[in-house]
Structure formats: C-alpha cells, structure tokens
Write a protein that holds these residues in place. Structure first.
Motif, mmCIF file in Angstrom:
data_model
loop_
_atom_site.group_PDB
_atom_site.id
_atom_site.type_symbol
_atom_site.label_atom_id
_atom_site.label_comp_id
_atom_site.label_asym_id
_atom_site.label_seq_id
_atom_site.Cartn_x
_atom_site.Cartn_y
_atom_site.Cartn_z
ATOM 1 N N SER A 91 0.811 -1.211 0.000
ATOM 2 C CA SER A 91 0.000 0.000 0.000
ATOM 3 C C SER A 91 0.844 1.262 0.000
ATOM 4 O O SER A 91 0.317 2.352 0.173
ATOM 5 C CB SER A 91 -0.918 0.004 1.228
ATOM 6 N N LEU A 94 -0.341 3.885 -2.593
ATOM 7 C CA LEU A 94 -1.555 4.584 -2.178
ATOM 8 C C LEU A 94 -1.256 5.556 -1.041
ATOM 9 O O LEU A 94 -1.815 6.656 -0.989
ATOM 10 C CB LEU A 94 -2.623 3.578 -1.739
ATOM 11 N N ASP A 95 -0.372 5.164 -0.140
ATOM 12 C CA ASP A 95 0.018 6.055 0.955
ATOM 13 C C ASP A 95 0.659 7.326 0.414
ATOM 14 O O ASP A 95 0.415 8.423 0.921
ATOM 15 C CB ASP A 95 0.995 5.350 1.898
ATOM 16 N N GLU A 98 -2.067 9.544 -1.002
ATOM 17 C CA GLU A 98 -2.822 10.164 0.086
ATOM 18 C C GLU A 98 -2.016 11.268 0.766
ATOM 19 O O GLU A 98 -2.560 12.319 1.129
ATOM 20 C CB GLU A 98 -3.231 9.104 1.103
ATOM 21 N N THR A 99 -0.718 11.041 0.939
ATOM 22 C CA THR A 99 0.144 12.058 1.551
ATOM 23 C C THR A 99 0.191 13.311 0.690
ATOM 24 O O THR A 99 0.091 14.438 1.192
ATOM 25 C CB THR A 99 1.568 11.505 1.743
ATOM 26 N N LEU A 101 -2.058 14.356 -1.599
ATOM 27 C CA LEU A 101 -3.352 15.038 -1.629
ATOM 28 C C LEU A 101 -3.658 15.714 -0.296
ATOM 29 O O LEU A 101 -4.220 16.811 -0.260
ATOM 30 C CB LEU A 101 -4.456 14.042 -1.986
ATOM 31 N N SER A 102 -3.284 15.057 0.797
ATOM 32 C CA SER A 102 -3.495 15.656 2.115
ATOM 33 C C SER A 102 -2.689 16.939 2.265
ATOM 34 O O SER A 102 -3.173 17.944 2.802
ATOM 35 C CB SER A 102 -3.109 14.653 3.206
ATOM 36 N N ARG A 113 -11.168 14.795 -1.671
ATOM 37 C CA ARG A 113 -11.618 13.465 -1.253
ATOM 38 C C ARG A 113 -10.983 12.426 -2.170
ATOM 39 O O ARG A 113 -11.074 12.526 -3.391
ATOM 40 C CB ARG A 113 -13.141 13.363 -1.327
ATOM 41 N N PHE A 114 -10.341 11.430 -1.562
ATOM 42 C CA PHE A 114 -9.669 10.375 -2.318
ATOM 43 C C PHE A 114 -10.286 9.036 -1.966
ATOM 44 O O PHE A 114 -10.286 8.618 -0.811
ATOM 45 C CB PHE A 114 -8.171 10.375 -1.992
ATOM 46 N N ARG A 115 -10.836 8.369 -2.972
ATOM 47 C CA ARG A 115 -11.430 7.043 -2.774
ATOM 48 C C ARG A 115 -10.686 6.037 -3.640
ATOM 49 O O ARG A 115 -10.504 6.242 -4.833
ATOM 50 C CB ARG A 115 -12.911 7.065 -3.152
ATOM 51 N N TYR A 132 -0.051 8.280 -10.731
ATOM 52 C CA TYR A 132 0.433 9.291 -9.778
ATOM 53 C C TYR A 132 0.653 10.622 -10.489
ATOM 54 O O TYR A 132 0.249 11.683 -10.000
ATOM 55 C CB TYR A 132 1.730 8.812 -9.129
#
Length: 229
Positions: A91, A94-95, A98-99, A101-102, A113-115, A132
């Motif tokens: 993962s 994906l991490d 998420e990092t 986008l955060s 929002r990331f799904r 990416y």
C-alpha cells in the motif's frame, strides 16, 4: 571480453547515461514537484494574507508549511533509494498519493476526497507511475488554474481495467481549446493524455467555463481476476 564487445559497450554508454538521467529527472519531477508546488502556493498565500492573520493562524500556517517540507524530504529519500513504488500487494503507493493530496489540501485550503481500494491492486509500476503523475497534474491544475475549493479523486480497478475519475468545482475551461493550445496552459492536459495513451488507455474531459471539470482516465489492465475498488 573481446575488443569488439568493449567497443560496443563504450558506444552504448552515452545512451544508457542519457536514459538514466531522464529516469531520475522524471522521478524527481513526479515525486517532489507536487510537494514543492504546494509549498510555493502556501507561502504565497501566507505572504498575501499575513497582515490579516492572528499570531495563532500565522503559527498554524508555518507548521503546515514545515510539515509539507518534511513530506517532500521523505519523498526525496524514498526516490533516491527507490522505495517509492510498493511491491505487488502493498500500500506504499496509495500512501504516497494520500500524503500528496493531504498536503495539497491543507496548504491550499481545498477539500480533496480520495477514494481507492485498500491495497495498490497489484498495479504495475508503469500504471502506478502514470496514475500518480496524472493525479498530481490534474489536482494541481484544479487548484492553480481552476481556483477549486473541492476536488474528488476516485480510483476503481475492475477485472481487466482501471479507471481514474477526477472532478472539481472550479471555474472550468474549454477542453478542446486547452488541448490544442501551443502555450504552457495546455501542456499539462496533453501530458496526461500522452501518459494514458502510452499504456493503451484513453482520457475523456468534460468541462466548460463556470462548471468545473471532470476527467476520466481508462487504462487496460490485463490479468486481473476480480474487482478491487
């Protein structure tokens, strides 16, 4: 090794070095560039609003910038040691999304929002790199050019394909005009389309002035046996 073999190796060396330089440049651009973009935007915003911020707000903004710089530093180390891409089933990829986008969300005051599935869905390295880059480019455009306050990113993996959908509530644009533009404003979209095409996929854009933008990337994914997200 005989003389002819040595000569062949020597002749290939410049091309190998050229390809390696390009690979390193791409990794730095893809992994570090979006973080630096977020930091630059945040610094510009703080500078513009500095006189209106309370001491507590100033401190909070500086902490966010510091955290973003720390994330960029971690991505740099991961890139150097080739740790950015996860092994199949992991993962880490994906991490990293998420990092990113955060960080962009906090620094620019944008709701993102990331799904996505819980794992990297066994995507190939080429798919992960392309996705990416597309996510970073599309979200960056939504913030930088679209002045969006909300961005939605959804990744879905089916049996034989992967779909990435990105939508925002920004000011929108004329997709045909932007894609055909020779100036820099169209480069990001053309680059995203090129990435999708390089993997046998397609890109669809739905946008017009004042209505935000919706981008859909469809990529073939051979050998997948079940829906993952």
């Amino acid at each position: 090794m005989n003389g002819m073999a040595i000569q062949s190796v020597l002749e290939l060396e410049p091309y190998v070095l050229f390809e390696e330089r390009n690979r390193i440049a791409e990794e730095l651009h893809d992994r570090i560039g979006p973080h630096l973009f977020g930091i630059a935007c945040a610094v510009h915003s703080v500078e513009r609003e500095w006189s209106t911020l309370s001491e507590e707000q100033k401190l909070e903004q500086l902490r966010e910038i510091q955290a973003a710089a720390a994330n960029a530093s971690r991505e740099m180390r991961a890139t150097i040691y080739n740790l950015s891409a996860a092994e199949p089933g992991g993962s880490a990829w994906l991490d990293s999304v998420e990092t990113l986008l955060s960080s962009l969300s906090r620094l620019n005051g944008v709701r993102i929002r990331f799904r996505a599935p819980e794992s990297d869905c066994r995507l190939s390295v080429h798919h992960r790199k392309a996705l990416y880059r597309i996510i970073a480019e599309a979200v960056g455009n939504a913030i930088r050019h679209g002045a969006s306050s909300q961005v939605d990113v959804k990744l879905t993996v089916l049996r034989s394909s992967v779909t990435l959908r990105i939508s925002d509530n920004g000011r929108g644009f004329d997709a045909c005009e932007r894609l055909s533009a020779k100036k820099d404003s169209g480069f990001g979209l053309r680059n995203m389309k090129m990435l999708a095409t390089s993997l046998g996929g397609t890109m669809q854009i739905c946008s017009e002035a004042g209505s935000g933008a919706r981008i859909a990337i469809h990529l073939p994914l051979a050998g997948r046996q079940e829906k993952m997200g």
